[in-house]
Design an enzyme around this catalytic site. Structure first.
Site, short mmCIF file in Angstrom:
data_model
loop_
_atom_site.label_atom_id
_atom_site.label_comp_id
_atom_site.label_asym_id
_atom_site.label_seq_id
_atom_site.Cartn_x
_atom_site.Cartn_y
_atom_site.Cartn_z
N TYR A 143 -16.99 3.60 15.68
CA TYR A 143 -17.10 4.99 16.15
C TYR A 143 -16.97 5.95 14.96
CZ TYR A 143 -15.85 9.45 18.21
OH TYR A 143 -15.82 10.79 18.54
N SER A 161 -17.50 14.23 14.46
CA SER A 161 -16.06 14.13 14.73
C SER A 161 -15.32 14.38 13.43
CB SER A 161 -15.69 12.73 15.25
OG SER A 161 -14.28 12.54 15.26
#
Length: 251
Positions: free
Chosen positions: A152, A139
């Site tokens: 995350y 990400s």
């Protein structure tokens, strides 16, 4: 990375970016296998798109990955590409009296341990194949975190570092290692609202740009970054880290 004539396994391929990538590669004449937990959803997707193969995988079941690896070696011994795409995201409020590490543990088990276990299961086969590729979904939040999703973001930073080590260790073995680092995309990663958020990039537009980058080999250092990701990737190097962090984490 060759774009046609491959046999590709995509974990987390029943929705979002994984499904869109599966369809894009299938359209280019590749044999594509997607995995997911729900058999009914796998059946629905493969019925809608003949030729796409669905195979069950539940990373919470210790036997499921071993069974998948065995089945793939038997049915698809020419597998030469693995896209470790399965991942989850959970918000965490560490100021709350009720906060504990349970959400963090779930994210780590899926986003980190799941990717490592999946890679370990298929790497021996991939090392025997020509034109082999491993790609894992990280990400752009690996570079500058969004503080309300701490574990995350940290899990994606782990993958960013780990993939560099994997790439270096495999430098003399013909297995290409790529890192896909999406921006904010219209998927249901954080909930149904994200899929229609106008601030997010439409999945189709994102995957079209990714496919172009892969086709042209435009992924320096093995990082597949679309144009809007590159400013965040270089923020720390250019002295803009605090500015960008503040912009995505308002007081």
């Amino acid at each position: 990375m060759q774009m046609t004539g491959n046999t590709i396994l995509i974990t987390g391929g029943t929705s979002g970016i994984g499904r869109a990538l599966a369809e894009a590669f299938h359209d280019r004449g590749n044999r594509v296998i997607i995995t997911g937990r729900r058999l009914s959803l796998l059946d629905e997707i493969t019925t809608q798109r003949p030729g796409l193969v669905g195979m069950p995988l539940d990373l919470d079941d210790p036997n499921s990955l071993a069974q998948l690896a065995s089945d793939v070696r038997t049915r698809f011994p020419d597998l030469n590409m693995l896209f470790a795409n399965a991942g989850i995201s959970k918000a965490e409020d560490m100021t709350s009296e009720s906060w504990d590490a349970s959400a963090a543990r779930t994210v780590i088990d899926t986003n980190i341990v799941g990717v490592l276990r999946t890679t370990a299961a298929f790497l021996p086969l991939l090392k025997t194949r020509p034109n082999a590729t491993i790609m894992a979904t990280s990400s752009n939040l690996a570079f500058i975190p969004r503080a309300d999703f701490p574990t995350y973001c940290a899990s994606k930073a782990f993958l960013h570092s780990w993939l560099q080590s994997l790439r270096h260790q495999l430098r003399n073995i013909p297995v290409e290692v790529l890192e896909l680092s999406p921006p904010y995309v219209q998927t249901e990663l954080t909930g149904a609202h994200q899929a229609s958020d106008p601030r997010a990039v439409p999945v189709s537009a994102y995957v079209a740009e990714v496919m172009h980058l892969l086709e042209t080999g435009n992924h320096p250092r093995g990082e597949v970054l679309v144009e809007r990701d590159r400013s965040r990737r270089s923020a720390e190097r250019e002295g803009r880290y605090e500015e960008v962090f503040a912009a995505i984490n308002p007081s």
